[in-house]
Design an enzyme around this catalytic site. Sequence first.
Site, mmCIF file in Angstrom:
data_model
loop_
_atom_site.group_PDB
_atom_site.id
_atom_site.type_symbol
_atom_site.label_atom_id
_atom_site.label_comp_id
_atom_site.label_asym_id
_atom_site.label_seq_id
_atom_site.Cartn_x
_atom_site.Cartn_y
_atom_site.Cartn_z
ATOM 1 N N HIS A 1 -7.042 -2.967 10.113
ATOM 2 C CA HIS A 1 -8.267 -3.709 9.763
ATOM 3 C C HIS A 1 -9.141 -3.903 11.008
ATOM 4 O O HIS A 1 -9.402 -5.041 11.404
ATOM 5 C CB HIS A 1 -7.896 -5.092 9.205
ATOM 6 N N GLU B 1 -17.118 12.264 22.627
ATOM 7 C CA GLU B 1 -15.886 12.983 22.300
ATOM 8 C C GLU B 1 -15.549 12.983 20.807
ATOM 9 O O GLU B 1 -14.646 13.708 20.380
ATOM 10 C CB GLU B 1 -14.710 12.410 23.110
ATOM 11 N N HIS C 1 -12.832 -3.413 4.058
ATOM 12 C CA HIS C 1 -11.401 -3.651 4.157
ATOM 13 C C HIS C 1 -10.791 -3.079 5.447
ATOM 14 O O HIS C 1 -10.242 -3.823 6.258
ATOM 15 C CB HIS C 1 -10.704 -3.057 2.916
ATOM 16 N N GLU D 1 0.828 -1.220 0.000
ATOM 17 C CA GLU D 1 0.000 0.000 0.000
ATOM 18 C C GLU D 1 0.856 1.261 0.000
ATOM 19 O O GLU D 1 0.357 2.344 0.316
ATOM 20 C CB GLU D 1 -0.940 0.018 1.226
ATOM 21 N N HIS E 1 -2.610 2.305 8.452
ATOM 22 C CA HIS E 1 -3.692 1.498 7.885
ATOM 23 C C HIS E 1 -3.876 0.255 8.752
ATOM 24 O O HIS E 1 -2.901 -0.441 9.055
ATOM 25 C CB HIS E 1 -3.348 1.095 6.444
#
Length: 274
Positions: free
Chosen positions: A143, A171, A212, A117, A141
């Site tokens: 999952h 919040e 994803h 990525e 990134h």
Amino acid sequence: MTDISNTSAVRGFARMCNDGWLQGWHERNGGNLSYRMTEADIRDCGAAFTYDRPWTPMGVADGSLGGSHFLVTGSGKYMRNVSEDPEGNLGILEISPAGDAYRIVWGLRDGAKPTSEFDSHYLCHVVRAAATEGMTRVMYHAHPANIVALTFVLPLTASAFSKALWQSETECPMVFPSGVGVVEWMVPGGPEIAEATRQAMARYDAVVWAHHGLFTSGPDFDSAFGLMHTIEKAAQIRVLALAAGQGRLRQVIPDEGLKQVAETYGRKLNESLL
Ligand code: 13P
Ligand code: ZN
């Protein structure tokens, strides 16, 4: 000999990888992390850089961060292994002046490659650096299960996700007042999803990848990790409430209340998403 594994940049990076693993966000090799190094970091590490590996073309090009150095996770590497063996699981990349290629100057031992990525990470760094006067340095990134679960039941729009998350924990309007972007399902790992994510990241510091995962950004490891954690916690509360109420919510924080929370903490809610 400079011990890069012991510098504050690598220690902070490795700690964050392990924290994400402990949260359950990184099954197998899931997720990746990148950090745009400061001049001071490069001074700490530079003596151990080597320049014998070739330039590798990226799938994207943008010269605005040409010449930068990024600490990144390796493709196929497991977050749980990073702190045990930084040099095998991480690397430092130098970006070409035109921002269209990288070369590995440290780490990623035995022919390992940067995360698949990296195109998305690089373009997101480009737009977040521009949006924050160069403050953004961390792109993350992961999952997390609950935010992914919501991509099966909410419309895939920034408005639907931002409002649902803001309403789910008091919040949230203070932590991410700009909202979150959403990218529809795409094949991961290349320039196409990188371009879609860049467009969303130009407006939001967090972007959901449908079915994803989630991308978050920030000036340091704490803020990028904290943003991931806050969004996933709000998603978890939403999923629990939707399940308990069989899809029906009896009441939520009113829109006026969301604006007031942001204001109380000196932030401005992105009201176009309400
Ligand atoms: P990498 O192992 O290449 O970083 O891929 C993991 C991932 O989460 C892809 O989206
Ligand atoms: Zn992923």
